[in-house]
Design a protein around this motif. Structure first.
Motif, PDB file in Angstrom:
ATOM      1  N   ALA A 106     -20.400  29.166   3.500  1.00 45.19           N
ATOM      2  CA  ALA A 106     -19.023  28.670   3.409  1.00 45.19           C
ATOM      3  C   ALA A 106     -18.321  28.731   4.758  1.00 45.19           C
ATOM      4  O   ALA A 106     -17.478  27.884   5.074  1.00 45.19           O
ATOM      5  CB  ALA A 106     -18.247  29.492   2.378  1.00 45.19           C
ATOM      6  N   ALA A 107     -18.664  29.742   5.569  1.00 44.03           N
ATOM      7  CA  ALA A 107     -18.065  29.851   6.902  1.00 44.03           C
ATOM      8  C   ALA A 107     -18.587  28.764   7.835  1.00 44.03           C
ATOM      9  O   ALA A 107     -17.855  28.244   8.682  1.00 44.03           O
ATOM     10  CB  ALA A 107     -18.359  31.233   7.492  1.00 44.03           C
ATOM     11  N   MET A 108     -19.850  28.379   7.672  1.00 42.68           N
ATOM     12  CA  MET A 108     -20.469  27.408   8.573  1.00 42.68           C
ATOM     13  C   MET A 108     -20.142  25.963   8.213  1.00 42.68           C
ATOM     14  O   MET A 108     -20.068  25.105   9.097  1.00 42.68           O
ATOM     15  CB  MET A 108     -21.993  27.579   8.565  1.00 42.68           C
ATOM     16  N   VAL A 109     -19.963  25.690   6.924  1.00 47.85           N
ATOM     17  CA  VAL A 109     -19.909  24.308   6.451  1.00 47.85           C
ATOM     18  C   VAL A 109     -18.619  24.069   5.666  1.00 47.85           C
ATOM     19  O   VAL A 109     -18.195  24.916   4.877  1.00 47.85           O
ATOM     20  CB  VAL A 109     -21.123  23.992   5.543  1.00 47.85           C
ATOM     21  N   SER A 110     -18.016  22.918   5.858  1.00 46.52           N
ATOM     22  CA  SER A 110     -16.803  22.572   5.125  1.00 46.52           C
ATOM     23  C   SER A 110     -17.126  22.343   3.649  1.00 46.52           C
ATOM     24  O   SER A 110     -18.263  21.996   3.306  1.00 46.52           O
ATOM     25  CB  SER A 110     -16.176  21.304   5.703  1.00 46.52           C
ATOM     26  N   PRO A 111     -16.142  22.523   2.754  1.00 45.82           N
ATOM     27  CA  PRO A 111     -16.395  22.262   1.328  1.00 45.82           C
ATOM     28  C   PRO A 111     -16.939  20.855   1.071  1.00 45.82           C
ATOM     29  O   PRO A 111     -17.781  20.670   0.199  1.00 45.82           O
ATOM     30  CB  PRO A 111     -15.009  22.452   0.698  1.00 45.82           C
ATOM     31  N   ARG A 112     -16.471  19.871   1.837  1.00 51.30           N
ATOM     32  CA  ARG A 112     -16.931  18.495   1.641  1.00 51.30           C
ATOM     33  C   ARG A 112     -18.423  18.355   1.932  1.00 51.30           C
ATOM     34  O   ARG A 112     -19.140  17.595   1.278  1.00 51.30           O
ATOM     35  CB  ARG A 112     -16.125  17.555   2.531  1.00 51.30           C
ATOM     36  N   GLU A 113     -18.915  19.091   2.942  1.00 47.79           N
ATOM     37  CA  GLU A 113     -20.313  18.990   3.345  1.00 47.79           C
ATOM     38  C   GLU A 113     -21.201  20.061   2.693  1.00 47.79           C
ATOM     39  O   GLU A 113     -22.420  20.004   2.801  1.00 47.79           O
ATOM     40  CB  GLU A 113     -20.423  19.136   4.867  1.00 47.79           C
ATOM     41  N   ARG A 114     -20.569  21.023   2.017  1.00 52.95           N
ATOM     42  CA  ARG A 114     -21.302  22.221   1.590  1.00 52.95           C
ATOM     43  C   ARG A 114     -22.309  21.945   0.490  1.00 52.95           C
ATOM     44  O   ARG A 114     -23.341  22.617   0.393  1.00 52.95           O
ATOM     45  CB  ARG A 114     -20.303  23.286   1.131  1.00 52.95           C
ATOM     46  N   SER A 145      -8.799  33.479   4.741  1.00 55.30           N
ATOM     47  CA  SER A 145      -8.975  34.928   4.887  1.00 55.30           C
ATOM     48  C   SER A 145      -9.515  35.584   3.620  1.00 55.30           C
ATOM     49  O   SER A 145      -9.952  36.735   3.648  1.00 55.30           O
ATOM     50  CB  SER A 145      -7.643  35.582   5.268  1.00 55.30           C
ATOM     51  N   ASP A 146      -9.486  34.864   2.499  1.00 60.01           N
ATOM     52  CA  ASP A 146      -9.995  35.397   1.233  1.00 60.01           C
ATOM     53  C   ASP A 146     -11.331  34.785   0.838  1.00 60.01           C
ATOM     54  O   ASP A 146     -11.777  34.936  -0.304  1.00 60.01           O
ATOM     55  CB  ASP A 146      -8.986  35.141   0.105  1.00 60.01           C
ATOM     56  N   LEU A 147     -11.977  34.104   1.762  1.00 61.23           N
ATOM     57  CA  LEU A 147     -13.218  33.396   1.459  1.00 61.23           C
ATOM     58  C   LEU A 147     -14.289  34.340   0.923  1.00 61.23           C
ATOM     59  O   LEU A 147     -14.944  34.065  -0.091  1.00 61.23           O
ATOM     60  CB  LEU A 147     -13.729  32.683   2.714  1.00 61.23           C
ATOM     61  N   GLY A 148     -14.479  35.475   1.601  1.00 61.04           N
ATOM     62  CA  GLY A 148     -15.503  36.426   1.176  1.00 61.04           C
ATOM     63  C   GLY A 148     -15.185  37.053  -0.163  1.00 61.04           C
ATOM     64  O   GLY A 148     -16.037  37.129  -1.055  1.00 61.04           O
ATOM     65  N   SER A 149     -13.944  37.504  -0.327  1.00 63.84           N
ATOM     66  CA  SER A 149     -13.547  38.165  -1.570  1.00 63.84           C
ATOM     67  C   SER A 149     -13.667  37.225  -2.766  1.00 63.84           C
ATOM     68  O   SER A 149     -14.164  37.614  -3.826  1.00 63.84           O
ATOM     69  CB  SER A 149     -12.100  38.664  -1.468  1.00 63.84           C
ATOM     70  N   SER A 150     -13.221  35.987  -2.606  1.00 67.87           N
ATOM     71  CA  SER A 150     -13.257  35.044  -3.734  1.00 67.87           C
ATOM     72  C   SER A 150     -14.691  34.676  -4.106  1.00 67.87           C
ATOM     73  O   SER A 150     -15.031  34.613  -5.295  1.00 67.87           O
ATOM     74  CB  SER A 150     -12.469  33.780  -3.385  1.00 67.87           C
ATOM     75  N   SER A 151     -15.542  34.446  -3.112  1.00 66.41           N
ATOM     76  CA  SER A 151     -16.938  34.078  -3.383  1.00 66.41           C
ATOM     77  C   SER A 151     -17.667  35.194  -4.111  1.00 66.41           C
ATOM     78  O   SER A 151     -18.390  34.967  -5.087  1.00 66.41           O
ATOM     79  CB  SER A 151     -17.666  33.758  -2.076  1.00 66.41           C
ATOM     80  N   SER A 160     -14.621  23.657   8.209  1.00 68.31           N
ATOM     81  CA  SER A 160     -15.511  24.743   7.827  1.00 68.31           C
ATOM     82  C   SER A 160     -14.689  26.013   7.668  1.00 68.31           C
ATOM     83  O   SER A 160     -13.533  26.094   8.108  1.00 68.31           O
ATOM     84  CB  SER A 160     -16.592  24.957   8.885  1.00 68.31           C
ATOM     85  N   GLY A 161     -15.277  27.023   7.031  1.00 73.30           N
ATOM     86  CA  GLY A 161     -14.581  28.296   6.876  1.00 73.30           C
ATOM     87  C   GLY A 161     -14.209  28.901   8.215  1.00 73.30           C
ATOM     88  O   GLY A 161     -13.133  29.489   8.373  1.00 73.30           O
ATOM     89  N   MET A 162     -15.103  28.767   9.210  1.00 73.32           N
ATOM     90  CA  MET A 162     -14.819  29.301  10.550  1.00 73.32           C
ATOM     91  C   MET A 162     -13.623  28.607  11.170  1.00 73.32           C
ATOM     92  O   MET A 162     -12.729  29.253  11.734  1.00 73.32           O
ATOM     93  CB  MET A 162     -16.055  29.140  11.452  1.00 73.32           C
ATOM     94  N   GLU A 163     -13.590  27.281  11.080  1.00 74.11           N
ATOM     95  CA  GLU A 163     -12.472  26.527  11.642  1.00 74.11           C
ATOM     96  C   GLU A 163     -11.157  26.909  10.968  1.00 74.11           C
ATOM     97  O   GLU A 163     -10.133  27.101  11.628  1.00 74.11           O
ATOM     98  CB  GLU A 163     -12.715  25.028  11.459  1.00 74.11           C
ATOM     99  N   ALA A 164     -11.189  27.020   9.651  1.00 77.01           N
ATOM    100  CA  ALA A 164      -9.971  27.351   8.912  1.00 77.01           C
ATOM    101  C   ALA A 164      -9.488  28.757   9.254  1.00 77.01           C
ATOM    102  O   ALA A 164      -8.284  28.997   9.403  1.00 77.01           O
ATOM    103  CB  ALA A 164     -10.230  27.235   7.413  1.00 77.01           C
ATOM    104  N   GLN A 165     -10.433  29.697   9.396  1.00 80.48           N
ATOM    105  CA  GLN A 165     -10.045  31.069   9.727  1.00 80.48           C
ATOM    106  C   GLN A 165      -9.460  31.148  11.135  1.00 80.48           C
ATOM    107  O   GLN A 165      -8.474  31.853  11.371  1.00 80.48           O
ATOM    108  CB  GLN A 165     -11.256  32.003   9.589  1.00 80.48           C
ATOM    109  N   LEU A 166     -10.071  30.437  12.071  1.00 74.90           N
ATOM    110  CA  LEU A 166      -9.543  30.422  13.431  1.00 74.90           C
ATOM    111  C   LEU A 166      -8.150  29.809  13.462  1.00 74.90           C
ATOM    112  O   LEU A 166      -7.236  30.324  14.126  1.00 74.90           O
ATOM    113  CB  LEU A 166     -10.487  29.639  14.353  1.00 74.90           C
ATOM    114  N   ALA A 167      -7.963  28.702  12.734  1.00 76.89           N
ATOM    115  CA  ALA A 167      -6.651  28.049  12.692  1.00 76.89           C
ATOM    116  C   ALA A 167      -5.613  28.947  12.041  1.00 76.89           C
ATOM    117  O   ALA A 167      -4.467  29.032  12.500  1.00 76.89           O
ATOM    118  CB  ALA A 167      -6.761  26.729  11.927  1.00 76.89           C
ATOM    119  N   GLU A 168      -6.008  29.636  10.961  1.00 81.80           N
ATOM    120  CA  GLU A 168      -5.094  30.532  10.266  1.00 81.80           C
ATOM    121  C   GLU A 168      -4.683  31.692  11.160  1.00 81.80           C
ATOM    122  O   GLU A 168      -3.504  32.065  11.220  1.00 81.80           O
ATOM    123  CB  GLU A 168      -5.766  31.068   8.997  1.00 81.80           C
ATOM    124  N   ALA A 169      -5.663  32.238  11.892  1.00 80.53           N
ATOM    125  CA  ALA A 169      -5.363  33.366  12.771  1.00 80.53           C
ATOM    126  C   ALA A 169      -4.429  32.948  13.905  1.00 80.53           C
ATOM    127  O   ALA A 169      -3.488  33.660  14.257  1.00 80.53           O
ATOM    128  CB  ALA A 169      -6.662  33.938  13.342  1.00 80.53           C
TER     129      ALA A 169
END
Length: 546
Positions: free
Chosen positions: A148-156, A414-420, A524-533
């Motif tokens: 999920a961190a590497m790939v966007s939901p659309r491509e996952r 930021s909740d990607l790990g917990s939710s999964s 991707s999850g990484m992009e979203a986390q970086l943007a959120e931070a």
């Protein structure tokens, strides 16, 4: 002639440096595939270990001079540890380096496997099976989170297909490999634990070289009390549903005490989680409609799938007389169906961006598959049974991983790990409860059918060899006519299990109807986390290479 600055522009402007995956949060297709190989190797090892040991258990117990209760605990210990630790691993993935955590999980699992193979007593083996379970819990949570961190939901979707395929293949390959090891005199049961070690070591090396995820620097507050309460409460309830009806009566003082302790600990955990700064399972997740509905559906899927499918091997071996190896091969239609639809639905989701149709269709196929299996008896044509299993596999392949996708697409980065891990946790919890409850139902149904069968030929069950305990344990000692009655009882009684599983699967069908389809994110999850931070922190955080 001299060259002016206008004639020779700065090289950094003319040819900007391409950002790395750690800096941009986006990996290329080849980088994703390489990283996925290492993680799938680790997953294959972990899931194989769960199924390979089941075939070897009678031999292990015999050689280590163990008891029937220890037989149960060799399986239960790993199940408890993996289920209870899953949400903790998921939360750690939101706080720490995911790559490091995957490597730690692989290492824990590998060391546990080696030590288990070297065990000289069942007590020691059970301890190391707990360690194996901790590593297994990490792998089954972290691999999905890393993808999920590497790939966007659309491509996952197209990348989750191989994960589902690995789980399906391990389900069949484990018993086959376990039977081969046990039947090979110069290997011994220890190799059921040693066999996966080389693959795990190779996975560790591949992950180190190929998995590069950013780590967002953020204040870390580990909720030790919440983690302890969740693990203890879940373990108590799992012990209750696993051993209830076997080691103690359901309505006994022990049963009420164990269940009460589990409920009390989880109630305390909810209170602690509501007040914790960084809870293991953030309660805010359950304010999201999709997360709540997907969680309920996951419980139903786990109950139906694990609780129903686990009795297939027993049906093939006891009711139909097939060997363990043949029983594994007979489940291939279900595996093939799951592999086709998990990969196919993932590709179609990536292509068209629509995902709810696969949740609805998958749950409908699962209900149909279990309902069809609910019509079998001890004489049903094996081609028909294979067809029913294929229908069930088609549903499983479309439903399981796409429930996780729906949740990952709806929560904050930021909740990607917990939710999964929460979805995986409740699916596993549902499966554990399903195995126990459906097993108790099957035992009662089989007992009644055996009594009816004996009465039909004029024998009271109390007068039969083995008395009131006549059943699977006495099959080899029973006269042929009585053994046929027992086998027929298991064949006919198993249908009841599948009918109940169909009813539970219907709950997942109803639930997914109410899940709202929203467009899949393209980050991707990484992009979203970086943007959120970057959006929430005053000082721009730097990505640390993982």
């Amino acid at each position: 002639m001299s060259t002016t600055s206008e004639q020779a522009p700065d090289a950094s402007i003319a040819a900007p440096t391409e950002l790395s995956a750690e800096e941009s949060g986006r990996m290329s297709h080849s980088e994703i595939v390489k990283a996925l190989v290492g993680m799938l190797m680790a997953m294959m090892t972990a899931f194989l270990s769960s199924t390979i040991v089941s075939i070897a258990l009678p031999t292990i117990i015999t050689e280590l001079r163990g008891s029937q209760s220890q037989y149960t605990w060799i399986v239960t210990a790993t199940l408890l540890a993996s289920t209870a630790s899953t949400p903790i691993w998921g939360k750690l993935a939101d706080l720490f380096d995911k790559k490091l955590l995957i490597q730690i999980a692989i290492t824990i699992f590998t060391l546990g496997s080696i030590a288990a193979g070297l065990s000289q007593s069942t007590e020691v083996l059970i301890v190391w099976r707990v360690i194996q379970g901790l590593g297994l819990g990490g792998l089954q949570a972290l691999v999905v989170i890393a993808i999920a961190a590497m790939v966007s939901p659309r491509e996952r979707g197209k990348y989750m297909g191989p994960v589902a395929a690995i789980m399906s293949v391990a389900t069949v390959a484990g018993p086959l490999l376990g039977g081969l090891i046990v039947d090979t005199s110069w290997l011994g049961w220890q190799w059921c634990f040693f066999a996966g070690v080389p693959l795990a070591v190779a996975a560790l090396i591949v992950v180190q070289r190929t998995l590069h995820l950013p780590v967002i620097k953020r204040p870390v507050n580990i909720d030790y009390l919440g983690a302890g309460l969740i693990a203890s409460g879940v373990s108590a309830l799992l012990i209750w549903v696993t051993l209830g009806g076997n080691q103690f009566a359901w309505n006994s003082t022990t049963s009420w005490a164990v269940a009460g302790i589990g409920v009390a600990l989880l109630a305390l955990a909810i209170i602690v989680e509501a007040r914790a700064k960084d809870p293991i399972i953030p309660l805010r997740l359950f304010r999201d409609r999709t997360t709540v509905l997907a969680t309920v559906a996951s419980i139903a899927v786990g109950t139906a799938m694990f609780g129903g499918a686990v009795f297939l091997g027993q049906y093939f071996q006891i009711a139909r007389g097939y060997s363990p190896t043949e029983s594994g091969l007979l489940t291939l239609p279900m595996v093939i169906g799951s592999m086709i639809t998990s990969s196919g639905s993932g590709w179609l989701i990536t292509r068209f961006g629509r995902w709810k149709i696969f949740l609805v269709s998958g749950s409908a196929f699962m209900v149909a598959g279990f309902a069809l299996l609910g019509s079998i008896d001890h004489e049903t044509n094996m081609v028909l049974i294979g067809t029913y299993l294929f229908v069930l596999g088609v549903g499983m392949g479309m439903l399981m991983q796409n429930l996780v996708l729906a949740v990952q697409n709806s929560v904050a980065p930021s909740d990607l790990g917990s939710s999964s891990s929460t979805v995986a946790f409740f699916r596993s919890l549902g499966g554990t409860v399903g195995v126990s409850v459906l097993g108790a139902v099957l035992a009662t149904r089989v007992g009644n059918l055996i009594s009816d069968g004996l009465a039909a030929i004029g024998i009271d069950v109390a007068d039969a060899p083995g008395g009131e305990e006549v059943g699977i344990g006495q099959l080899d000692e029973l006269p042929a006519p009585l053994a046929d009655i027992v086998r027929a009882a298991y064949g006919d009684g198993t249908a009841t299990i599948f009918l109940i599983a169909a009813a539970v699967a219907a709950v997942s069908f109803l639930v997914v109807l109410f899940i709202k389809e929203v467009p899949l994110r393209t980050q991707s999850g990484m992009e979203a986390q970086l943007a959120e931070a970057r959006a929430t922190e005053v000082d721009r955080p730097k990505a640390v290479v993982g």
